[in-house]
Design an enzyme around this catalytic site. Structure first.
Site, PDB file in Angstrom:
ATOM      1  N   GLU A 126      39.848  28.957  61.166  1.00 16.63           N
ATOM      2  CA  GLU A 126      40.487  29.735  60.095  1.00 16.63           C
ATOM      3  C   GLU A 126      39.444  30.564  59.347  1.00 16.63           C
ATOM      4  O   GLU A 126      39.253  30.395  58.143  1.00 16.63           O
ATOM      5  CB  GLU A 126      41.176  28.786  59.100  1.00 16.63           C
ATOM      6  CG  GLU A 126      42.186  27.845  59.712  1.00 16.63           C
ATOM      7  CD  GLU A 126      42.633  26.745  58.747  1.00 16.63           C
ATOM      8  OE1 GLU A 126      41.971  26.515  57.710  1.00 16.63           O
ATOM      9  OE2 GLU A 126      43.657  26.111  59.038  1.00 16.63           O
ATOM     10  N   PRO A 127      38.759  31.475  60.030  1.00 17.61           N
ATOM     11  CA  PRO A 127      37.727  32.244  59.334  1.00 17.61           C
ATOM     12  C   PRO A 127      38.334  33.301  58.415  1.00 17.61           C
ATOM     13  O   PRO A 127      39.348  33.908  58.744  1.00 17.61           O
ATOM     14  CB  PRO A 127      36.967  32.922  60.488  1.00 17.61           C
ATOM     15  CG  PRO A 127      38.016  33.101  61.546  1.00 17.61           C
ATOM     16  CD  PRO A 127      38.923  31.895  61.445  1.00 17.61           C
ATOM     17  N   ARG A 171      34.358  38.050  41.648  1.00 21.17           N
ATOM     18  CA  ARG A 171      33.401  37.057  42.159  1.00 21.17           C
ATOM     19  C   ARG A 171      32.169  36.852  41.282  1.00 21.17           C
ATOM     20  O   ARG A 171      31.770  35.713  41.058  1.00 21.17           O
ATOM     21  CB  ARG A 171      32.998  37.390  43.606  1.00 21.17           C
ATOM     22  CG  ARG A 171      34.201  37.338  44.578  1.00 21.17           C
ATOM     23  CD  ARG A 171      33.781  37.465  46.040  1.00 21.17           C
ATOM     24  NE  ARG A 171      32.988  36.335  46.442  1.00 21.17           N
ATOM     25  CZ  ARG A 171      31.683  36.331  46.546  1.00 21.17           C
ATOM     26  NH1 ARG A 171      30.992  37.420  46.343  1.00 21.17           N
ATOM     27  NH2 ARG A 171      31.052  35.235  46.875  1.00 21.17           N
ATOM     28  N   TYR A 204      32.132  33.135  40.188  1.00 17.96           N
ATOM     29  CA  TYR A 204      31.249  32.269  40.990  1.00 17.96           C
ATOM     30  C   TYR A 204      29.780  32.617  40.815  1.00 17.96           C
ATOM     31  O   TYR A 204      28.967  32.200  41.655  1.00 17.96           O
ATOM     32  CB  TYR A 204      31.577  32.421  42.483  1.00 17.96           C
ATOM     33  CG  TYR A 204      33.021  32.318  42.881  1.00 17.96           C
ATOM     34  CD1 TYR A 204      33.773  31.175  42.608  1.00 17.96           C
ATOM     35  CD2 TYR A 204      33.640  33.351  43.584  1.00 17.96           C
ATOM     36  CE1 TYR A 204      35.089  31.084  43.006  1.00 17.96           C
ATOM     37  CE2 TYR A 204      34.958  33.262  43.991  1.00 17.96           C
ATOM     38  CZ  TYR A 204      35.682  32.128  43.702  1.00 17.96           C
ATOM     39  OH  TYR A 204      36.973  32.030  44.110  1.00 17.96           O
ATOM     40  N   CYS A 255      36.264  43.592  27.811  1.00 16.52           N
ATOM     41  CA  CYS A 255      35.709  42.940  26.621  1.00 16.52           C
ATOM     42  C   CYS A 255      35.431  41.465  26.868  1.00 16.52           C
ATOM     43  O   CYS A 255      36.079  40.579  26.287  1.00 16.52           O
ATOM     44  CB  CYS A 255      36.653  43.140  25.454  1.00 16.52           C
ATOM     45  SG  CYS A 255      36.848  44.898  25.106  1.00 16.52           S
ATOM     46  N   GLU A 256      34.514  41.199  27.766  1.00 12.55           N
ATOM     47  CA  GLU A 256      34.044  39.846  28.089  1.00 12.55           C
ATOM     48  C   GLU A 256      32.595  39.999  28.539  1.00 12.55           C
ATOM     49  O   GLU A 256      32.299  40.892  29.339  1.00 12.55           O
ATOM     50  CB  GLU A 256      34.798  39.252  29.290  1.00 12.55           C
ATOM     51  CG  GLU A 256      36.285  39.160  29.178  1.00 12.55           C
ATOM     52  CD  GLU A 256      36.781  37.869  28.559  1.00 12.55           C
ATOM     53  OE1 GLU A 256      35.978  36.923  28.398  1.00 12.55           O
ATOM     54  OE2 GLU A 256      37.972  37.823  28.222  1.00 12.55           O
ATOM     55  N   TYR A 263      37.761  38.257  49.237  1.00 17.46           N
ATOM     56  CA  TYR A 263      37.946  37.751  47.879  1.00 17.46           C
ATOM     57  C   TYR A 263      37.623  38.835  46.850  1.00 17.46           C
ATOM     58  O   TYR A 263      37.073  38.561  45.784  1.00 17.46           O
ATOM     59  CB  TYR A 263      37.116  36.463  47.660  1.00 17.46           C
ATOM     60  CG  TYR A 263      37.421  35.431  48.725  1.00 17.46           C
ATOM     61  CD1 TYR A 263      38.626  34.745  48.699  1.00 17.46           C
ATOM     62  CD2 TYR A 263      36.556  35.209  49.795  1.00 17.46           C
ATOM     63  CE1 TYR A 263      38.949  33.841  49.695  1.00 17.46           C
ATOM     64  CE2 TYR A 263      36.877  34.303  50.802  1.00 17.46           C
ATOM     65  CZ  TYR A 263      38.072  33.624  50.741  1.00 17.46           C
ATOM     66  OH  TYR A 263      38.390  32.737  51.736  1.00 17.46           O
TER      67      TYR A 263
HETATM   68  C1  LIG Z   1      39.915  29.597  52.046  1.00 16.61           C
HETATM   69  C2  LIG Z   1      40.249  28.848  53.290  1.00 16.61           C
HETATM   70  C3  LIG Z   1      39.769  29.303  54.524  1.00 16.61           C
HETATM   71  C4  LIG Z   1      38.854  30.482  54.682  1.00 16.61           C
HETATM   72  O1  LIG Z   1      37.605  30.291  54.103  1.00 16.61           O
HETATM   73  P1  LIG Z   1      36.447  31.363  54.369  1.00 16.61           P
HETATM   74  O2  LIG Z   1      35.308  30.818  53.619  1.00 16.61           O
HETATM   75  O3  LIG Z   1      36.920  32.660  53.822  1.00 16.61           O
HETATM   76  O4  LIG Z   1      36.207  31.421  55.831  1.00 16.61           O
HETATM   77  C5  LIG Z   1      40.162  28.611  55.660  1.00 16.61           C
HETATM   78  N1  LIG Z   1      40.979  27.533  55.590  1.00 16.61           N
HETATM   79  C6  LIG Z   1      41.448  27.071  54.411  1.00 16.61           C
HETATM   80  C7  LIG Z   1      42.350  25.895  54.393  1.00 16.61           C
HETATM   81  C8  LIG Z   1      41.107  27.711  53.228  1.00 16.61           C
HETATM   82  O5  LIG Z   1      41.561  27.233  52.070  1.00 16.61           O
END
Ligand SMILES: *Cc1c(COP(=O)(O)O)cnc(C)c1O
Length: 419
Positions: free
Chosen positions: A275-276, A314, A318, A343-344, A372
């Protein structure tokens, strides 16, 4: 490698000069490169082609733009979604339901029902309670839910706390030590086809050791479950591979990741799912912004740009680093703070940064903003919702309009008693 290069003194996205887009569409604006998206998608898939059976689901939350999803569909990616809204986007982009994985820690009954009707290929269960509910809904509809159990491996991904998901006290998945019992109970339910396990330990991972440790723990669990008589055909290893945010940063890439995965999974005999998100979209986008003015500071000057933390969250969220470069670099440099108009004090993109010299009216680009970025944008301070543009060779198109504050105002009303 990406397709944002300086040509004839001007930063281009592929063959389109960024000032041309800024002029036509206005600023701030996200600009994505189709060639870069395709390149990253191919490099990732090709690296993992050393495994016998794979499935690739693009993490929609990193960049849910419809045009981006369409490109990745063409590159053979399914989708990993975390809400029914994202599932609808993936379907709208032409990704078949069967290639969609539904993750997310708070799936509602309504979302699960609609996803079942849409033929979603796999639900990644975040808890036993969710699995019981999903099985009940599926059974009532005369359907079977195909699912994997997300396990929290209690491994620290070594990334920023806010994007770490695999420690025991994170909200994701079921505890490792109870996974075997929960799997047994859920797999016995009518309406449930529990076929696998899932793990995702965090994002912007820059050291492969925690992933290796987490995946190895999944291998032990897999063997335990099989020994107990369960059939497991799929193991979802999530996303999380990091990208370089600074020029010259050396990180493990898809080849290193693939070698590690191949070694850990060599005896698994399952379809390994990925899941990239960020690794596909991060370097495929920039945020183009105009310098409103340069303000003298007590120490270094403040470069006030027309993008803000509502457009790119971001850095504020983060403490993330984004390179900020001049679209027409003069070769001169300056040390400055780059800030937005909100204004932060957290509306700061760079502090005391050595960067290209810029002045009022110049364009700058925040690099590595494709993941993101736009997806987290909001309208804080009654600012417009930032538009998105996709470039392909010498063509470009607006793929998300700027949403003006007036449109948002039109959705609000004063109640009768205040009229
Ligand atoms: C956010 C997320 C991803 C993707 O993460 P990346 O850091 O963008 O690769 C994959 N799987 C799940 C369950 C997520 O919450």
């Amino acid at each position: 490698m990406d397709h944002f290069q300086v040509k004839n003194g001007v930063l281009h996205a592929e063959d389109v000069a960024l000032p041309a887009i800024a002029e036509a569409v206005g600023t701030p604006v996200y600009v994505y490169s189709e060639a870069t998206l395709r390149r990253h998608a191919r490099v990732f898939r090709e690296a993992l082609s050393i495994l016998p059976k794979t499935h690739f689901a693009f993490a929609v939350k990193s960049n849910p733009n419809l045009a981006v999803l369409r490109v990745l569909k063409e590159e053979g990616f399914g989708a990993d979604v975390v809400s029914i809204g994202e599932a609808r986007r993936a379907l709208a982009a032409g990704i078949p339901g069967a290639d969609i994985v539904f993750s997310g820690v708070g799936k509602t009954d309504e979302e699960m029902a609609e996803a079942l009707e849409s033929g979603i290929g796999q639900f990644n269960l975040e808890s036993e309670e969710e699995g019981v509910e999903l099985a009940r809904i599926a059974h009532e509809k005369g359907l079977t839910a195909t699912a994997a159990l997300r396990v929290n491996p209690d491994v620290d991904a070594g990334t920023h706390d806010k994007i770490s998901t695999g420690k025991a006290d994170n909200k994701f998945g079921v505890p490792y030590f109870s996974a075997k019992d929960i799997f047994a109970r859920l797999s016995a339910l009518p309406g449930m086809n529990l076929r696998g396990l899932a793990v995702h330990i965090g994002s912007q991972i820059t050291n492969l050791d925690p992933s290796r440790a987490a995946f190895a723990k999944m291998g032990v669990l897999l063997a335990d479950l099989r020994a107990a008589g369960h059939t497991i055909t799929h193991l979802d290893l999530g996303g999380g591979l990091g990208v370089p945010y600074r020029v010259g940063e050396q990180l493990p890439g898809p080849d290193d990741y693939a070698a590690m995965v191949a070694e850990v999974t060599k005896d698994w005999d399952v379809t390994v799912m990925f899941e990239p998100g960020r690794v596909i979209t991060g370097n495929s986008g920039v945020l183009v912004s105009k310098v409103v003015r340069v303000k003298r500071g007590a120490n270094n000057p403040f470069v006030v740009v027309d993008a803000a933390m509502n457009d790119l969250a971001r850095p504020a969220m983060y403490d993330a680093w984004h390179d900020c470069v001049a679209v027409r670099p003069s070769g001169e440099t300056m040390t400055a703070n780059v800030v937005g108009p909100i204004c932060e004090s957290s509306d700061t993109f760079a502090r005391n940064r050595e960067m290209d010299a810029v002045t009022t009216g110049d364009l700058v680009a925040f690099r590595t903003a494709g993941a993101y970025g736009a997806t987290m944008a909001n309208t804080y301070n009654s600012r417009p919702l930032v538009p998105e543009v996709l470039v392909s060779g010498d063509r470009y198109a607006v793929v998300a309009n700027r949403i003006e504050p007036a449109t948002i105002l039109a959705a609000e009303q004063v109640p009768d008693w205040l009229k």
